[in-house]
Each structure stands twice: as structure tokens, then as C-alpha cells.
Scaffold this active site. Sequence first.
Site, PDB file in Angstrom:
ATOM      1  N   GLN A  34      -5.106  -0.580  -4.306  1.00  0.00           N
ATOM      2  CA  GLN A  34      -5.787  -1.737  -4.902  1.00  0.00           C
ATOM      3  C   GLN A  34      -6.589  -1.351  -6.142  1.00  0.00           C
ATOM      4  OE1 GLN A  34      -7.854  -4.238  -2.062  1.00  0.00           O
ATOM      5  NE2 GLN A  34      -9.197  -5.059  -3.647  1.00  0.00           N
ATOM      6  N   CYS A  92       0.841  -1.195   0.000  1.00  0.00           N
ATOM      7  CA  CYS A  92       0.000   0.000   0.000  1.00  0.00           C
ATOM      8  C   CYS A  92       0.882   1.253   0.000  1.00  0.00           C
ATOM      9  CB  CYS A  92      -0.877  -0.045   1.247  1.00  0.00           C
ATOM     10  SG  CYS A  92      -1.317   1.537   1.916  1.00  0.00           S
ATOM     11  N   GLU A  93       0.633   2.114  -0.972  1.00  0.00           N
ATOM     12  CA  GLU A  93       1.523   3.274  -1.093  1.00  0.00           C
ATOM     13  C   GLU A  93       1.265   4.333  -0.029  1.00  0.00           C
ATOM     14  OE1 GLU A  93       0.858   4.653  -5.074  1.00  0.00           O
ATOM     15  OE2 GLU A  93      -0.742   6.002  -4.490  1.00  0.00           O
ATOM     16  N   HIS A  94       0.158   4.233   0.686  1.00  0.00           N
ATOM     17  CA  HIS A  94      -0.128   5.228   1.722  1.00  0.00           C
ATOM     18  C   HIS A  94       0.579   4.917   3.035  1.00  0.00           C
ATOM     19  CE1 HIS A  94      -4.019   5.773  -0.722  1.00  0.00           C
ATOM     20  NE2 HIS A  94      -3.108   6.636  -1.106  1.00  0.00           N
ATOM     21  N   HIS A  95       0.831   3.627   3.285  1.00  0.00           N
ATOM     22  CA  HIS A  95       1.428   3.242   4.564  1.00  0.00           C
ATOM     23  C   HIS A  95       2.672   2.362   4.426  1.00  0.00           C
ATOM     24  CE1 HIS A  95      -2.895   4.053   5.396  1.00  0.00           C
ATOM     25  NE2 HIS A  95      -2.387   4.681   6.433  1.00  0.00           N
ATOM     26  N   HIS A 114      -5.854  -5.486   3.771  1.00  0.00           N
ATOM     27  CA  HIS A 114      -4.816  -4.464   3.895  1.00  0.00           C
ATOM     28  C   HIS A 114      -4.309  -4.440   5.338  1.00  0.00           C
ATOM     29  CE1 HIS A 114      -5.527  -2.215   0.014  1.00  0.00           C
ATOM     30  NE2 HIS A 114      -6.460  -3.138   0.016  1.00  0.00           N
ATOM     31  N   CYS A 127      -2.618  -2.281   6.712  1.00  0.00           N
ATOM     32  CA  CYS A 127      -2.773  -0.937   7.307  1.00  0.00           C
ATOM     33  C   CYS A 127      -4.154  -0.764   7.932  1.00  0.00           C
ATOM     34  CB  CYS A 127      -2.482   0.155   6.282  1.00  0.00           C
ATOM     35  SG  CYS A 127      -3.551   0.124   4.839  1.00  0.00           S
TER      36      CYS A 127
HETATM   37 ZN    ZN Z   1      -2.691   1.698   3.562  1.00  0.00          ZN
END
Ligand code: ZN
Length: 187
Positions: A116, A75-78, A144, A146
Amino acid sequence: MDTRKIEDGVRLILEGIGEDPERAGLRDTPKRVAKMYAELFSGLHLPENDLLKPIEGETHDEMVMLKDIPFYSICEHHLLPFIGKAHIAYIPAGQIVGLSDLVKALEHFANRPQVQERLTTQLADIIMKQVRPKGCMVIIDAEHLCMSMRGIKKPGSRTLTSAVRGTFRSRQTTREEMLALLNNHHQ
Ligand code: ZN
């Protein structure tokens, strides 16, 4: 890929959380993480011109479906993994591709910082572009970390995304055929 920068970054993170990057257990961690990231994000640097190669001399014009393909992405956010299964269906307009090529295309896009939704559409788009089928549908079902390990902490909750192209978009019976094939497996 600049692994030196990754190593420096990991060292800073360890310092930032109040750890001692020089203690025995952590001393080689920056190097290990840099090596791991080079592998996990290798999809950023590979060519995608002919990921999906038509099989010479083979034609088919009924639905082809590959289901329950396991994958891992980040996941590119976390920068935490999301893990799940992909289901891919297409209706050839003549030419077909090797099933292992479809798995390779999934891995190609999974091996980069991702969300995703984009993974799902990138896979559908490359199938449309390189296989030129009458239509295709991609469903991704993933957990996920995260969401499971932090934040709302809902272990086991799954996110479903789909991308629908061509005849799968225009014909409900085609979508139903795919979903019937999918569900059949889980009974
Ligand atoms: Zn994430």
C-alpha cells in the site's frame, strides 16, 4: 506474461496443499487462475508515459479533489487482495487532467503485486511528473485480507497511508483544506 507457468504453479500449489488437481472441480482452476492473474497484474506490462493527459485549453489553479475512488490490489507479500478507497488532491499550476485519467493511473499501479505504501507514493509521483501541479496529496485507506483472514485476524481493521508533495508538504493550510473536504463527505 507466461500463463503456462502460472498454470503449472497453481497445479503445484493444489498438490502441495494435498488436493487432487485432476478432480472435476479443480481441473480447470489453473487455467482460470492464470487468466485472472493476467488481468490482475496487467499493470506490470502497460506503458505509463502518458497515463495523465492534460485537458487542452482548460486551466484552473484551485484545489481539485477526487475522493472515495474504490480500488482493488494484491499484496505482494501474501498474494491476497487489499481493498479500499483512494483520495487524490492536487493544486494545478495551470493545466488540469481528466478525472478518469487519475482513476486509470490508480488502477495502473494497483494492477501489480503491491504494497500500500508504494501504491500511494507511485500515484503521487506520477501526478507530480505528468501533471506538474504545485502540489498533490494521496491518501489510501484499505483493508488487507492477509490481516483479516489469517495471522492477526483483525477483520475490518484499516491501514491508512499518505503521500504529500509540493505545497501540500510546505503549507499546513493546504493540507487542512484537503482534510476538511475529505471529512465533510463522511459527516
Ligand atoms: Zn499481505
